[in-house]
Motif scaffolding. Structure first.
Motif, PDB file in Angstrom:
ATOM      1  N   LEU A 147       0.693  -1.261  -0.116  1.00  0.00           N
ATOM      2  CA  LEU A 147      -0.037   0.093  -0.072  1.00  0.00           C
ATOM      3  C   LEU A 147       0.693   1.217  -0.005  1.00  0.00           C
ATOM      4  CD1 LEU A 147      -2.990  -0.961   2.310  1.00  0.00           C
ATOM      5  CD2 LEU A 147      -2.917  -0.827  -0.027  1.00  0.00           C
ATOM      6  N   LYS A 148       2.010   1.208   0.694  1.00  0.00           N
ATOM      7  CA  LYS A 148       2.980   2.332   0.683  1.00  0.00           C
ATOM      8  C   LYS A 148       3.488   2.640  -0.939  1.00  0.00           C
ATOM      9  CE  LYS A 148       7.028   4.250   2.737  1.00  0.00           C
ATOM     10  NZ  LYS A 148       8.328   4.145   4.008  1.00  0.00           N
ATOM     11  N   ALA A 149       3.655   1.514  -1.656  1.00  0.00           N
ATOM     12  CA  ALA A 149       4.107   1.853  -2.960  1.00  0.00           C
ATOM     13  C   ALA A 149       2.874   2.254  -3.766  1.00  0.00           C
ATOM     14  CB  ALA A 149       4.465   0.370  -3.478  1.00  0.00           C
ATOM     15  N   PHE A 150       1.718   2.065  -3.539  1.00  0.00           N
ATOM     16  CA  PHE A 150       0.729   2.864  -4.306  1.00  0.00           C
ATOM     17  C   PHE A 150       0.222   4.150  -3.692  1.00  0.00           C
ATOM     18  CE2 PHE A 150       0.131  -1.556  -5.592  1.00  0.00           C
ATOM     19  CZ  PHE A 150       0.210  -1.536  -7.159  1.00  0.00           C
ATOM     20  N   GLY A 151       0.823   4.334  -2.273  1.00  0.00           N
ATOM     21  CA  GLY A 151       0.436   5.892  -1.982  1.00  0.00           C
ATOM     22  C   GLY A 151      -0.786   5.725  -1.226  1.00  0.00           C
ATOM     23  N   LEU A 152      -1.287   4.756  -0.711  1.00  0.00           N
ATOM     24  CA  LEU A 152      -2.501   4.501   0.240  1.00  0.00           C
ATOM     25  C   LEU A 152      -2.461   4.410   1.596  1.00  0.00           C
ATOM     26  CD1 LEU A 152      -4.112   1.868  -2.508  1.00  0.00           C
ATOM     27  CD2 LEU A 152      -4.556   4.313  -2.421  1.00  0.00           C
ATOM     28  N   ILE A 153      -1.121   4.767   2.169  1.00  0.00           N
ATOM     29  CA  ILE A 153      -1.249   4.742   3.483  1.00  0.00           C
ATOM     30  C   ILE A 153      -1.839   5.954   4.026  1.00  0.00           C
ATOM     31  CG2 ILE A 153       0.443   5.073   5.365  1.00  0.00           C
ATOM     32  CD1 ILE A 153       0.381   2.298   4.130  1.00  0.00           C
ATOM     33  N   ASP A 154      -2.557   5.964   5.092  1.00  0.00           N
ATOM     34  CA  ASP A 154      -3.259   7.121   5.851  1.00  0.00           C
ATOM     35  C   ASP A 154      -4.392   7.576   4.887  1.00  0.00           C
ATOM     36  OD1 ASP A 154      -3.775   8.656   7.871  1.00  0.00           O
ATOM     37  OD2 ASP A 154      -2.879  10.364   7.115  1.00  0.00           O
ATOM     38  N   THR A 155      -5.066   6.672   4.268  1.00  0.00           N
ATOM     39  CA  THR A 155      -6.508   6.937   3.476  1.00  0.00           C
ATOM     40  C   THR A 155      -7.418   5.782   3.711  1.00  0.00           C
ATOM     41  OG1 THR A 155      -5.599   5.401   1.597  1.00  0.00           O
ATOM     42  CG2 THR A 155      -4.935   7.690   1.690  1.00  0.00           C
ATOM     43  N   TYR A 156      -8.588   6.158   3.611  1.00  0.00           N
ATOM     44  CA  TYR A 156      -9.615   5.216   3.863  1.00  0.00           C
ATOM     45  C   TYR A 156      -9.622   3.981   2.709  1.00  0.00           C
ATOM     46  CZ  TYR A 156     -12.210   8.576   6.244  1.00  0.00           C
ATOM     47  OH  TYR A 156     -12.916   9.540   7.292  1.00  0.00           O
ATOM     48  N   LEU A 157      -9.158   4.160   1.372  1.00  0.00           N
ATOM     49  CA  LEU A 157      -8.963   3.107   0.554  1.00  0.00           C
ATOM     50  C   LEU A 157      -8.019   2.110   0.962  1.00  0.00           C
ATOM     51  CD1 LEU A 157     -10.025   2.068  -2.150  1.00  0.00           C
ATOM     52  CD2 LEU A 157      -8.104   3.079  -3.217  1.00  0.00           C
ATOM     53  N   GLY A 158      -6.865   2.576   1.511  1.00  0.00           N
ATOM     54  CA  GLY A 158      -5.964   1.535   2.107  1.00  0.00           C
ATOM     55  C   GLY A 158      -6.491   0.858   3.182  1.00  0.00           C
ATOM     56  N   LEU A 230      -4.808   0.455  12.892  1.00  0.00           N
ATOM     57  CA  LEU A 230      -3.852   1.309  13.946  1.00  0.00           C
ATOM     58  C   LEU A 230      -2.664   1.438  12.867  1.00  0.00           C
ATOM     59  CD1 LEU A 230      -2.920   2.265  16.576  1.00  0.00           C
ATOM     60  CD2 LEU A 230      -2.469  -0.183  16.887  1.00  0.00           C
ATOM     61  N   VAL A 231      -2.274   0.506  11.967  1.00  0.00           N
ATOM     62  CA  VAL A 231      -1.368   0.465  11.283  1.00  0.00           C
ATOM     63  C   VAL A 231      -1.126   1.506  10.168  1.00  0.00           C
ATOM     64  CG1 VAL A 231       0.488  -0.855   9.770  1.00  0.00           C
ATOM     65  CG2 VAL A 231      -0.271  -2.027  11.872  1.00  0.00           C
ATOM     66  N   VAL A 232      -2.242   1.428   9.280  1.00  0.00           N
ATOM     67  CA  VAL A 232      -2.551   2.045   8.050  1.00  0.00           C
ATOM     68  C   VAL A 232      -3.017   3.629   8.334  1.00  0.00           C
ATOM     69  CG1 VAL A 232      -4.770   1.399   7.598  1.00  0.00           C
ATOM     70  CG2 VAL A 232      -3.217   1.802   5.738  1.00  0.00           C
ATOM     71  N   LEU A 233      -3.665   3.766   9.224  1.00  0.00           N
ATOM     72  CA  LEU A 233      -4.416   5.162   9.556  1.00  0.00           C
ATOM     73  C   LEU A 233      -3.605   6.040  10.578  1.00  0.00           C
ATOM     74  CD1 LEU A 233      -8.248   4.207   9.809  1.00  0.00           C
ATOM     75  CD2 LEU A 233      -6.609   5.175   7.492  1.00  0.00           C
ATOM     76  N   ARG A 234      -2.981   7.072  10.243  1.00  0.00           N
ATOM     77  CA  ARG A 234      -2.225   7.938  11.152  1.00  0.00           C
ATOM     78  C   ARG A 234      -2.841   9.113  11.479  1.00  0.00           C
ATOM     79  NH1 ARG A 234       3.115   6.382   9.608  1.00  0.00           N
ATOM     80  NH2 ARG A 234       3.031   4.276   9.128  1.00  0.00           N
ATOM     81  N   SER A 235      -3.620   9.746  10.830  1.00  0.00           N
ATOM     82  CA  SER A 235      -4.337  11.169  11.039  1.00  0.00           C
ATOM     83  C   SER A 235      -5.346  10.739  12.095  1.00  0.00           C
ATOM     84  CB  SER A 235      -4.918  11.755   9.949  1.00  0.00           C
ATOM     85  OG  SER A 235      -3.930  11.954   8.628  1.00  0.00           O
ATOM     86  N   PRO A 236      -5.429  11.749  13.034  1.00  0.00           N
ATOM     87  CA  PRO A 236      -6.505  11.717  14.066  1.00  0.00           C
ATOM     88  C   PRO A 236      -7.802  11.587  13.689  1.00  0.00           C
ATOM     89  CG  PRO A 236      -4.707  13.276  14.642  1.00  0.00           C
ATOM     90  CD  PRO A 236      -4.720  12.772  13.358  1.00  0.00           C
ATOM     91  N   GLU A 237      -8.072  12.470  12.430  1.00  0.00           N
ATOM     92  CA  GLU A 237      -9.695  12.538  12.066  1.00  0.00           C
ATOM     93  C   GLU A 237     -10.097  11.320  11.137  1.00  0.00           C
ATOM     94  OE1 GLU A 237      -6.454  14.564   9.000  1.00  0.00           O
ATOM     95  OE2 GLU A 237      -6.942  14.329  11.372  1.00  0.00           O
ATOM     96  N   LEU A 238      -9.058  10.184  10.945  1.00  0.00           N
ATOM     97  CA  LEU A 238      -9.272   9.259  10.227  1.00  0.00           C
ATOM     98  C   LEU A 238      -9.313   8.154  11.232  1.00  0.00           C
ATOM     99  CD1 LEU A 238      -6.953   9.436   7.179  1.00  0.00           C
ATOM    100  CD2 LEU A 238      -9.321  10.121   7.310  1.00  0.00           C
ATOM    101  N   GLN A 239      -9.265   8.150  12.542  1.00  0.00           N
ATOM    102  CA  GLN A 239      -9.116   7.058  13.235  1.00  0.00           C
ATOM    103  C   GLN A 239     -10.556   6.221  13.445  1.00  0.00           C
ATOM    104  OE1 GLN A 239      -7.973   8.579  17.196  1.00  0.00           O
ATOM    105  NE2 GLN A 239      -6.088   8.365  16.954  1.00  0.00           N
ATOM    106  N   THR A 240     -10.658   5.216  13.678  1.00  0.00           N
ATOM    107  CA  THR A 240     -11.722   4.395  13.759  1.00  0.00           C
ATOM    108  C   THR A 240     -12.030   4.357  15.440  1.00  0.00           C
ATOM    109  OG1 THR A 240     -10.625   2.280  13.866  1.00  0.00           O
ATOM    110  CG2 THR A 240     -11.420   3.030  11.739  1.00  0.00           C
TER     111      THR A 240
END
Length: 291
Positions: A147-158, A230-240
């Motif tokens: 996912l990092k290679a595709f730039g999908l870290i810290d995204t809903y799609l990731g 926890l691994v893929v979502l970094r931003s507080p506004e994207l937390q579950t």
């Protein structure tokens, strides 16, 4: 002879009474055990709700079994001091999308494994089931690198992509479709129906209980997922919600009313989904063409 008959008749007439008494005693004991088990399982949820309604619980204040002065101050503080509404919305959005996509992929793949004859079908299905034995912890690093290679870290799609296919869902729906008589397919084929029409008008209505079960499991799995978000979502506004609940225990260590308020909020959607799906499971069994 007459006296012996008269002495035996009351004993014989008492046999049904004794049998009914044994049945009634067994009935009472069984229900007492079931009620006790239900209360034992229900008590933690009740205590969570009571603690969330007891102001100051945890600061040397033990909640009462029946709160005399219940308050929603913990809920108000929870939603004002933290972006908890956004967290709940994130969890609902991710869980809903995961459930819908898993239903589509699982149902279509299950139909292919159940009704389409192709070479290697059993072997492919066996290999696919074998993936259920691989724990998520083993896949975390390669998934993250991909996912990092595709730039999908810290995204809903990731966060969503690894959950779109479910081996358990395919297995569950395939087993349900295998129970649908093949005569229904043959009758529909004679009427000119193709695979899509058979899938939509015959298969799906006859496996409603399995579909409702998969909805509950898919939604619950996404709703309670902790490690991958926890691994893929970094931003507080994207937390579950599970990540936010872990943060509550760190920030409000001694304020158990606020922590329990967050737990109650996390329970309500799952409870509502269970009650909703339970009705459709019963309806699906009643309306099914399978006797």
């Amino acid at each position: 002879m007459a006296e012996s008959l008269t002495t035996r008749m009351p004993v014989a007439s008492l046999a049904p009474v004794r049998r009914r008494r044994r049945v009634s005693v067994r009935f009472v004991v069984l229900h007492v055990v079931m009620i006790a088990g239900a209360l034992i399982m229900f008590f933690p949820f009740y205590w969570t709700l009571v603690t969330s309604l007891s102001p100051g619980a945890g600061l040397g204040v033990t909640p009462e079994v029946v709160p005399t002065d219940p308050s929603l101050a913990a809920y108000q503080q929870l939603f004002t001091e933290r972006p908890f509404a956004q967290v709940v919305l994130n969890s609902i959005l991710l869980a809903a999308i995961t459930t819908i996509v898993q239903l589509f992929t699982s149902a279509t793949a299950a139909y292919a494994f159940s009704r389409l004859a192709f070479r290697g079908r059993t072997a492919v299905f066996g290999v696919y089931l074998a993936t259920m034995m691989i724990p998520l912890q083993v896949l975390i690093v390669p998934l993250f690198a991909e996912l990092k290679a595709f730039g999908l870290i810290d995204t809903y799609l990731g966060a969503l992509l690894p959950t779109f296919a479910s081996a358990f869902g395919i297995f569950l729906l395939r087993q349900a479709m295998n129970q649908v008589p093949f005569e229904l397919d043959e009758a529909a084929t004679l009427d000119g129906a193709g695979h899509f029409r058979i899938f939509w008008t015959i298969m799906l209505p006859n496996i409603r209980p399995a579909i409702a079960t998969l909805v509950v499991f898919a939604f619950m799995g996404s709703w309670n997922s902790f490690l991958w978000p926890l691994v893929v979502l970094r931003s507080p506004e994207l937390q579950t919600l599970p990540i936010a609940l872990a943060g509550l225990q760190g920030q409000y260590t001694t304020q158990w009313d606020i922590v329990m308020a967050g737990s109650v909020v996390s329970i309500i959607p799952m409870l509502a989904l269970y009650l909703f799906a339970q009705k459709y499971v019963i309806q699906g069994v009643a309306n099914s063409g399978i006797k």
